[in-house]
Design a protein around this motif. Structure first.
Motif, mmCIF file in Angstrom:
data_model
loop_
_atom_site.group_PDB
_atom_site.id
_atom_site.type_symbol
_atom_site.label_atom_id
_atom_site.label_comp_id
_atom_site.label_asym_id
_atom_site.label_seq_id
_atom_site.Cartn_x
_atom_site.Cartn_y
_atom_site.Cartn_z
ATOM 1 N N ALA A 107 65.814 -9.453 53.107
ATOM 2 C CA ALA A 107 67.056 -8.831 52.633
ATOM 3 C C ALA A 107 67.651 -8.026 53.776
ATOM 4 O O ALA A 107 66.929 -7.332 54.494
ATOM 5 C CB ALA A 107 66.784 -7.935 51.429
ATOM 6 N N ASN A 108 68.959 -8.129 53.941
ATOM 7 C CA ASN A 108 69.612 -7.522 55.094
ATOM 8 C C ASN A 108 70.374 -6.250 54.736
ATOM 9 O O ASN A 108 70.312 -5.250 55.437
ATOM 10 C CB ASN A 108 70.584 -8.530 55.701
ATOM 11 N N SER A 109 71.101 -6.305 53.633
ATOM 12 C CA SER A 109 71.876 -5.158 53.161
ATOM 13 C C SER A 109 72.266 -5.434 51.720
ATOM 14 O O SER A 109 72.103 -6.549 51.217
ATOM 15 C CB SER A 109 73.134 -4.937 54.017
ATOM 16 N N ILE A 110 72.778 -4.417 51.060
ATOM 17 C CA ILE A 110 73.289 -4.564 49.702
ATOM 18 C C ILE A 110 74.791 -4.299 49.750
ATOM 19 O O ILE A 110 75.232 -3.268 50.260
ATOM 20 C CB ILE A 110 72.621 -3.569 48.723
ATOM 21 N N GLU A 111 75.551 -5.253 49.242
ATOM 22 C CA GLU A 111 77.001 -5.085 49.241
ATOM 23 C C GLU A 111 77.379 -4.130 48.109
ATOM 24 O O GLU A 111 77.221 -4.452 46.936
ATOM 25 C CB GLU A 111 77.696 -6.436 49.095
ATOM 26 N N TYR A 112 77.841 -2.991 48.493
ATOM 27 C CA TYR A 112 78.194 -1.934 47.538
ATOM 28 C C TYR A 112 79.677 -2.024 47.171
ATOM 29 O O TYR A 112 80.039 -2.212 46.015
ATOM 30 C CB TYR A 112 77.860 -0.574 48.147
ATOM 31 N N LEU A 205 90.561 -2.135 42.604
ATOM 32 C CA LEU A 205 89.171 -1.693 42.455
ATOM 33 C C LEU A 205 88.301 -2.405 43.472
ATOM 34 O O LEU A 205 88.715 -3.408 44.072
ATOM 35 C CB LEU A 205 88.639 -1.938 41.043
ATOM 36 N N ASP A 206 87.102 -1.870 43.679
ATOM 37 C CA ASP A 206 86.136 -2.538 44.553
ATOM 38 C C ASP A 206 84.821 -2.693 43.807
ATOM 39 O O ASP A 206 84.647 -2.189 42.690
ATOM 40 C CB ASP A 206 85.958 -1.790 45.876
ATOM 41 N N ALA A 207 83.897 -3.413 44.442
ATOM 42 C CA ALA A 207 82.647 -3.752 43.767
ATOM 43 C C ALA A 207 81.755 -2.548 43.507
ATOM 44 O O ALA A 207 80.805 -2.641 42.728
ATOM 45 C CB ALA A 207 81.885 -4.793 44.587
ATOM 46 N N GLY A 208 82.056 -1.410 44.130
ATOM 47 C CA GLY A 208 81.245 -0.223 43.921
ATOM 48 C C GLY A 208 81.181 0.227 42.473
ATOM 49 O O GLY A 208 80.201 0.851 42.058
ATOM 50 N N VAL A 209 82.221 -0.099 41.702
ATOM 51 C CA VAL A 209 82.230 0.338 40.292
ATOM 52 C C VAL A 209 81.166 -0.390 39.477
ATOM 53 O O VAL A 209 80.824 0.046 38.376
ATOM 54 C CB VAL A 209 83.623 0.139 39.656
ATOM 55 N N PHE A 210 80.644 -1.507 39.998
ATOM 56 C CA PHE A 210 79.640 -2.276 39.267
ATOM 57 C C PHE A 210 78.230 -2.100 39.837
ATOM 58 O O PHE A 210 77.306 -2.782 39.410
ATOM 59 C CB PHE A 210 80.008 -3.770 39.289
ATOM 60 N N TYR A 211 78.080 -1.189 40.796
ATOM 61 C CA TYR A 211 76.773 -0.990 41.441
ATOM 62 C C TYR A 211 75.925 -0.021 40.613
ATOM 63 O O TYR A 211 76.456 0.975 40.127
ATOM 64 C CB TYR A 211 76.991 -0.422 42.848
ATOM 65 N N PRO A 212 74.614 -0.263 40.422
ATOM 66 C CA PRO A 212 73.846 -1.390 40.951
ATOM 67 C C PRO A 212 73.710 -2.567 39.989
ATOM 68 O O PRO A 212 73.009 -3.518 40.292
ATOM 69 C CB PRO A 212 72.476 -0.759 41.191
ATOM 70 N N SER A 213 74.366 -2.493 38.835
ATOM 71 C CA SER A 213 74.168 -3.546 37.836
ATOM 72 C C SER A 213 74.660 -4.898 38.318
ATOM 73 O O SER A 213 74.233 -5.934 37.804
ATOM 74 C CB SER A 213 74.886 -3.175 36.526
ATOM 75 N N ALA A 214 75.570 -4.899 39.302
ATOM 76 C CA ALA A 214 76.053 -6.165 39.855
ATOM 77 C C ALA A 214 75.912 -6.166 41.366
ATOM 78 O O ALA A 214 76.770 -6.675 42.091
ATOM 79 C CB ALA A 214 77.496 -6.399 39.440
ATOM 80 N N ALA A 215 74.822 -5.586 41.867
ATOM 81 C CA ALA A 215 74.594 -5.534 43.314
ATOM 82 C C ALA A 215 74.463 -6.938 43.888
ATOM 83 O O ALA A 215 73.903 -7.841 43.256
ATOM 84 C CB ALA A 215 73.327 -4.733 43.612
ATOM 85 N N VAL A 216 75.006 -7.113 45.083
ATOM 86 C CA VAL A 216 74.923 -8.392 45.791
ATOM 87 C C VAL A 216 74.055 -8.193 47.035
ATOM 88 O O VAL A 216 74.333 -7.326 47.859
ATOM 89 C CB VAL A 216 76.319 -8.903 46.187
ATOM 90 N N VAL A 217 73.012 -9.001 47.144
ATOM 91 C CA VAL A 217 72.094 -8.905 48.276
ATOM 92 C C VAL A 217 72.547 -9.852 49.382
ATOM 93 O O VAL A 217 72.775 -11.035 49.140
ATOM 94 C CB VAL A 217 70.658 -9.269 47.857
ATOM 95 N N VAL A 297 64.421 -9.040 43.702
ATOM 96 C CA VAL A 297 64.428 -10.261 42.886
ATOM 97 C C VAL A 297 65.431 -10.129 41.740
ATOM 98 O O VAL A 297 66.197 -11.058 41.445
ATOM 99 C CB VAL A 297 63.020 -10.569 42.344
ATOM 100 N N GLU A 298 65.449 -8.973 41.104
ATOM 101 C CA GLU A 298 66.380 -8.744 39.990
ATOM 102 C C GLU A 298 67.830 -8.853 40.457
ATOM 103 O O GLU A 298 68.658 -9.497 39.806
ATOM 104 C CB GLU A 298 66.126 -7.363 39.394
ATOM 105 N N TRP A 299 68.149 -8.237 41.585
ATOM 106 C CA TRP A 299 69.520 -8.297 42.104
ATOM 107 C C TRP A 299 69.896 -9.715 42.508
ATOM 108 O O TRP A 299 71.018 -10.169 42.257
ATOM 109 C CB TRP A 299 69.669 -7.343 43.283
ATOM 110 N N LEU A 300 68.974 -10.423 43.141
ATOM 111 C CA LEU A 300 69.235 -11.816 43.511
ATOM 112 C C LEU A 300 69.489 -12.668 42.275
ATOM 113 O O LEU A 300 70.407 -13.498 42.244
ATOM 114 C CB LEU A 300 68.057 -12.386 44.303
ATOM 115 N N GLN A 301 68.670 -12.455 41.249
ATOM 116 C CA GLN A 301 68.786 -13.277 40.049
ATOM 117 C C GLN A 301 70.128 -13.071 39.358
ATOM 118 O O GLN A 301 70.695 -14.016 38.796
ATOM 119 C CB GLN A 301 67.637 -12.966 39.086
ATOM 120 N N GLN A 302 70.667 -11.844 39.407
ATOM 121 C CA GLN A 302 71.978 -11.585 38.800
ATOM 122 C C GLN A 302 73.037 -12.489 39.404
ATOM 123 O O GLN A 302 73.886 -13.051 38.688
ATOM 124 C CB GLN A 302 72.388 -10.120 39.037
#
Length: 334
Positions: A107-112, A205-217, A297-302
């Motif tokens: 994993a390199n970073s999490i897109e917030y 809006l940006d993806a931060g409003v959905f973090y971490p429930s919709a985190a992108v790895v 794994v959970e974030w990837l699976q989302q």
């Protein structure tokens, strides 16, 4: 029986003979050549270039050959064609491995907040509900598409409620700038062109409003054949990456300055800092915890679930199978 004096003389002679026979300097170990594809965006390649600056690749016996691609889809197609051995990319690291194409190992970073939705109020879009029936441009199957899907569902809408225009991101942004579409879902740094060329545009809006429930790895994957045959090499890749990540965490301002000066000279330093602020990276100990407790794994699976639903992947490989945390965990076990 040999007395002490005889032993010393004999040993000294043997040592002298050995010294004469031995080469003065050991031959340097041959470095392992690697073909690595990447996206040239801070969330994906920051550790690549910091490792280069630190000499970490060479120190770990690696000779990487880097090749830039414009999208993660292009990267995986290149790896499937045998043009590269491994890659660093964004959200699609949850896509192709779920189709059995490649094995993720880092994993390199999490897109917030790297994905953003921009709208033009002069074209009738002032709030999210105004998107209904409107044309929205984005690049299908990318981080921006994942974000747009999350935003639609959070607002009780689906892709059927908008006119989704899929195109490469440069064209999507150009369509927004020229007024051909009233909305675009993009990823940084494409927001910079929008902000400069359409000053009246609004980031809704940006993806931060959905973090971490919709985190992108964002992360690294190797081809199936390379992964199966070269796990010790992948461990060396991880070690080099950790050196770079440690610098990024411990000396952030210095690291971002190096990225600007040596690898992103055309991008203002303030924009690099903005991009960095839109992502999440962690110290090695925190990464280790996220690997160990199943969070990665959970974030990837989302995101895999998004691809399975939207792109109709039949029998997707679950993240727990296409992501191998053991290489990173073995390197950091001490």
């Amino acid at each position: 029986m040999m007395d002490r004096r005889e032993f010393i003389v004999s040993a000294s002679a043997a040592a002298a003979t050995s010294a004469i026979a031995a080469p003065a300097v050991a031959a340097p170990m041959a470095k392992t050549k690697l073909r690595i594809g990447y996206l040239h965006t801070v969330a994906v390649d920051e550790q690549i270039w910091l490792a280069d600056h630190l000499g970490a690749w060479a120190r770990n016996g690696l000779d990487p050959q880097f090749k830039e691609y414009k999208t993660g889809i292009e990267l995986f197609n290149a790896m499937g064609a045998g043009d590269i051995d491994m890659l660093a990319t964004g959200a699609v690291v949850s896509n192709f491995p779920a189709r059995g194409q490649g094995k993720m190992f880092l994993a390199n970073s999490i897109e917030y907040a790297t994905a953003q939705l921009w709208v033009r109020e002069d074209m009738g879009v002032r709030q999210f509900a105004d998107l209904r029936g409107k044309r929205v441009a984005t690049t299908a199957g990318t981080t921006a598409h994942v974000f747009l899907d999350n935003a639609l569902r959070e607002n009780k809408m689906t892709a059927a409620d908008i006119d989704l225009a899929g195109m490469p991101m440069p064209q999507a942004v150009d369509a927004f700038i020229t007024g051909n579409v009233p909305a675009v879902a993009l990823w940084v740094p494409f927001n910079i062109a929008v902000r400069e060329k359409v000053p009246q545009a609004k980031m809704l809006l940006d993806a931060g409003v959905f973090y971490p429930s919709a985190a992108v790895v964002d992360g690294w994957a190797a081809s199936n054949t390379y992964y199966a045959a070269n796990k010790p090499v992948l461990a060396r890749v991880v070690r080099a990456w950790i050196e770079a990540n440690d610098m990024l965490m411990a000396r952030t301002n210095e690291a971002l300055g190096i990225l600007h000066d040596k690898y992103y000279p055309q991008v203002p330093l303030r924009d690099i800092k903005e991009q960095f602020g839109a992502m999440r990276v962690f110290p090695t100990a925190v990464w280790r915890r996220l690997y160990s407790n199943g969070t990665i794994v959970e974030w990837l699976q989302q995101v895999t679930d998004f691809y399975a639903r939207v792109t109709k992947i039949a029998n997707p490989v679950p993240a727990a199978q296409y992501f191998d945390p053991s290489i990173f965990l073995s390197v950091t076990k001490d």
